[in-house]
Structures are given as structure tokens and as C-alpha cells.
Design a protein around this motif. Structure first.
Motif, short mmCIF file in Angstrom:
data_model
loop_
_atom_site.label_atom_id
_atom_site.label_comp_id
_atom_site.label_asym_id
_atom_site.label_seq_id
_atom_site.Cartn_x
_atom_site.Cartn_y
_atom_site.Cartn_z
N TYR A 73 0.82 -1.22 0.00
CA TYR A 73 0.00 0.00 0.00
C TYR A 73 0.85 1.27 0.00
N VAL A 128 3.31 0.07 8.47
CA VAL A 128 2.78 0.59 9.74
C VAL A 128 3.41 -0.17 10.91
N PHE A 134 2.73 -2.25 13.45
CA PHE A 134 2.72 -3.67 13.83
C PHE A 134 3.63 -4.49 12.91
N CYS A 173 -1.62 1.29 12.85
CA CYS A 173 -2.80 0.65 12.26
C CYS A 173 -3.93 0.79 13.28
N PRO A 174 -4.91 1.67 13.02
CA PRO A 174 -5.97 1.89 14.02
C PRO A 174 -6.69 0.59 14.41
N MET A 175 -6.78 -0.35 13.49
CA MET A 175 -7.46 -1.61 13.86
C MET A 175 -6.66 -2.38 14.92
N ASN A 231 -2.06 -7.96 12.57
CA ASN A 231 -2.39 -6.56 12.87
C ASN A 231 -2.80 -6.42 14.34
N CYS A 263 -11.18 -2.66 10.10
CA CYS A 263 -10.30 -1.71 9.41
C CYS A 263 -11.23 -0.76 8.68
N THR A 307 -10.63 1.46 6.48
CA THR A 307 -10.34 1.58 5.03
C THR A 307 -11.11 0.52 4.24
N HIS A 308 -11.18 -0.70 4.79
CA HIS A 308 -11.88 -1.79 4.09
C HIS A 308 -13.36 -1.84 4.45
N GLU A 319 -10.72 -8.25 4.67
CA GLU A 319 -11.12 -7.25 5.67
C GLU A 319 -12.38 -6.50 5.24
N CYS A 323 -5.59 4.18 3.07
CA CYS A 323 -5.15 4.06 4.47
C CYS A 323 -4.20 5.22 4.74
N MET A 366 -0.62 4.45 5.97
CA MET A 366 0.31 3.86 4.99
C MET A 366 0.94 4.94 4.12
FE1 SF4 Z 1 -4.57 -1.19 9.31
FE2 SF4 Z 1 -6.54 -1.05 7.55
FE3 SF4 Z 1 -4.40 0.46 7.21
FE4 SF4 Z 1 -4.28 -2.19 6.85
S1 SF4 Z 1 -5.43 -0.70 5.65
S2 SF4 Z 1 -2.81 -0.92 7.97
S3 SF4 Z 1 -5.67 -2.89 8.45
S4 SF4 Z 1 -5.86 0.59 8.92
#
Ligand code: SF4
Ligand code: 13P
Length: 316
Positions: free
Chosen positions: A40, A75, A77, A100-102, A128, A186, A188-189, A214, A273, A276
Motif C-alpha cells: 500500500y 505501519v 505492527f 494501524c488503528p485496527m 495486525n 479496518c 479503510t476496508h 477485511e 489508508c 500507509m
Molecule cells: Fe490497518 Fe486497515 Fe491500514 Fe491495513 S489498511 S494498515 S488494516 S488501517
């Protein structure tokens, strides 16, 4: 007189100033560094990287490199997993706020409560997750191997954290397990709507629909295939189909286009995202000059979090 002034006054003047890319390549040699970038990342970051891949591929690459320093363009993690698997190496995340907010949607204390309520369950943690949370997991998984990993467990009951959509997708493929799903998503998804995909399909009726697990269940049902990001890359390369609707973060389309010149890829325009996108060439260069920001985790956390990550690697 500045460099650009000289150039303006002498159009024929050949600049000796090095580009950011050249400076990064030179420092990479000096630092014995390797640059890993997630699918990404912005195009210029993918272009400067030694390897571009999904979470699983990059974790495997991190264990195979003999570089002293890993510059992780992704990111937090992901960089943490690289550090946990390579405690002796320096691991750098060029923007320390790229999270990663998730992964932040599950914390160790709340997970401990759930584990106490279900003592017969095994914990499968999506990669994640924070290092702290991984210390409580039996095994990790990614979007590429989630189904395989859940199938491999002996317990009937599985606590799956933190992505509910990925959990629902796995539950459908592995009905023999009883999965307790954490309510994380997530954005974004999750925010990709079926309508977004329908609009693209109307415009491009011959395109195949590839989506990430996701995404919400109704999108997964509507899709032709469900893949991790590397899964999409491999499928697009080997498929005789020439057009694809891509239901994941739109940055993946850069790699897809680069590696498949004759094919067309249609992203969901809003699937971005923001974390990213925080990595820039300037930040990569600065982080290689200063070897900061480094991933720092305590030995105790790393030792415990390594167990579920290594179990996952053994299944690969
Ligand atoms: Fe986290 Fe979603 Fe970004 Fe992937 S796309 S890093 S799961 S927030
Ligand atoms: P992949 O492992 O499929 O690249 O997914 C990572 C991720 O963060 C998805 O949002």
C-alpha cells in the motif's frame, strides 16, 4: 547562489546534486540496510524498496535478510513483527506515527478477560495487533494464511482478534470451529460499500472482482475472489483476464499496473489508508541518517510475542 539559481541561469549546467533516491541507495550500502515496503506504500517508496509485499511475505523476508538494519515502510505492527523476529537487528519505522488503528482496537487487559471466560479456547491473533497483545496469543495469522492457521488448531473454540470481517470470512471456510470474534474493523476496508463495487462493475462489465477479506461479508459474497494483497498480485499475473476491480487499499494498483503492463486495474477511489501514506522519501532518508525512529520493545515482550509469530511461520 543556490543550486536551482545556477541551473536557471545555465540551462545546460549538469547538476551534481544527488536525488533523494540516490542518497537512499548510497546510505543503504553504508548502513548494511534493507528496505521493506508494504503493497500500500506510495509509488516512490515501492520503487526505492528492495522488497515489496504483504504482511506475511515481508515477515518472511525480514527473517531471511542478513542486513544489519531493516527500514520498514509500512505501519507499526509490521515493523514490530520484524523486530520481534530479529531482535539483534535495528528496525526503523520512518514515521513513528504510522500506526494501524485496527490493531489498537484490542488491548491486552480486555483480551485477558475474554480468555478467562473461555479457558478452552485458543487465541488466533491477526498479525495486525500490538506486541503486547501478541504475548497472549497461541498463534498469529495474516490475511494470506488465516483459513489454514485456524484449521490447524486442535481446539474447537477459537478467539479471533481483532478483525471481525476477516473472522467472519474464516468462520465460513472453517465451519467446524466455533469462533468468538472481536468487534474490530479496518475502516479503510469496512467503509468500502457494495455500491462502490457495483458502480465499477457497471462501468467495466468484463472485469473480475478481487477483494480483501477485511471487507464486509456482502462484498466478499459479491466478489469473484478473496485474496491477501500478494494473493491479488499473483492472481492478476497468472490469470488470462485483462481487467480487475480491486477491493482493497488503492495503493496496491501501482504494483499491479507495474507488474502487468497489458492489464487494467480499477480501484475504489475512497479506499485509502492514511497511515500507509505517511512514509515519504525524505523521511526514509532521514531515518537512515539518524537510525531513528527505532522499534524498541522489552526483551520479555519480544520473547513472549515471538512464540505465536514463529508458530505461524512453521506452518508456512
Ligand atoms: Fe490497518 Fe486497515 Fe491500514 Fe491495513 S489498511 S494498515 S488494516 S488501517
Ligand atoms: P496484507 O497482509 O493482505 O497485505 O494486508 C495487510 C493490511 O494491513 C490489510 O489492510
Amino acid at each position: 547562489m543556490s543550486h536551482s539559481d545556477i541551473q536557471d541561469k545555465n540551462p545546460g549546467f549538469i547538476t551534481m546534486e544527488k536525488t533523494l533516491q540516490q542518497q537512499i541507495q548510497e546510505l543503504k550500502k553504508k548502513r548494511h540496510a534493507v528496505i521493506l515496503a508494504h503493497n500500500y506504500q506510495n509509488p516512490e517508496i515501492q520503487d526505492v524498496a528492495d522488497f515489496v509485499g504483504d504482511s506475511l511475505d515481508l515477515s518472511l523476508k525480514a527473517t531471511k535478510t542478513d542486513a544489519k538494519t531493516i527500514v520498514f515502510c509500512g505501519v507499526d505492527f509490521m515493523a514490530e513483527a520484524a523486530k520481534i523476529l530479529n531482535p539483534e537487528k535495528t528496525v526503523i519505522l520512518p514515521d513513528k506515527t504510522a500506526n494501524c488503528p485496527m490493531a489498537e482496537m484490542v488491548d491486552a487487559e480486555s483480551l485477558s478477560w475474554l480468555i478467562k471466560e473461555h479457558p478452552d479456547a485458543e487465541v488466533v491473533a491477526y498479525i495486525n495487533t500490538t506486541a503486547d497483545v501478541k504475548t497472549l496469543a497461541d498463534i498469529c495469522c495474516t490475511s494470506a494464511n488465516g483459513v489454514r492457521i485456524v484449521k490447524s488448531r486442535t481446539a474447537k473454540k477459537i478467539i479471533f482478534i481483532p478483525d471481525r470481517n476477516l473472522g467472519l470470512y474464516i468462520q465460513k471456510q472453517v465451519p467446524e470451529k466455533e469462533m468468538i470474534l472481536w468487534p474490530g474493523v479496518c475502516r479503510t476496508h469496512h467503509d468500502i460499500k457494495k455500491e462502490d463495487i457495483v458502480v465499477l462493475k457497471k462501468k467495466h462489465p468484463h472485469a473480475e472482482i478481487l477483494v480483501h477479506p477485511e471487507c464486509q461479508p456482502e462484498i466478499i459474497e459479491f466478489a469473484d475472489y478473496v485474496f491477501s494483497t500478494n494473493g491479488m498480485v499473483n492472481h492478476a499475473k497468472t490469470s488470462p483476464i485483462k481487467e480487475f476491480i480491486i477491493g482493497t487499499e488503492k495503493g496496491l494498483c501501482y504494483r499491479l499496473e507495474k507488474e502487468n503492463p497489458g492489464k487494467k486495474f480499477y480501484p475504489v477511489p475512497t479506499a485509502i489508508c492514511p497511515n500507509m501514506k505517511k512514509t515519504t522519501l525524505e523521511k526514509v532518508l532521514k531515518s537512515m541518517e539518524t537510525l531513528e525512529p527505532k522499534i524498541n520493545l522489552s526483551d520479555e515482550i519480544m520473547q513472549k510475542a515471538r512464540v505465536p509469530l514463529q508458530r505461524m511461520m512453521e506452518i508456512e
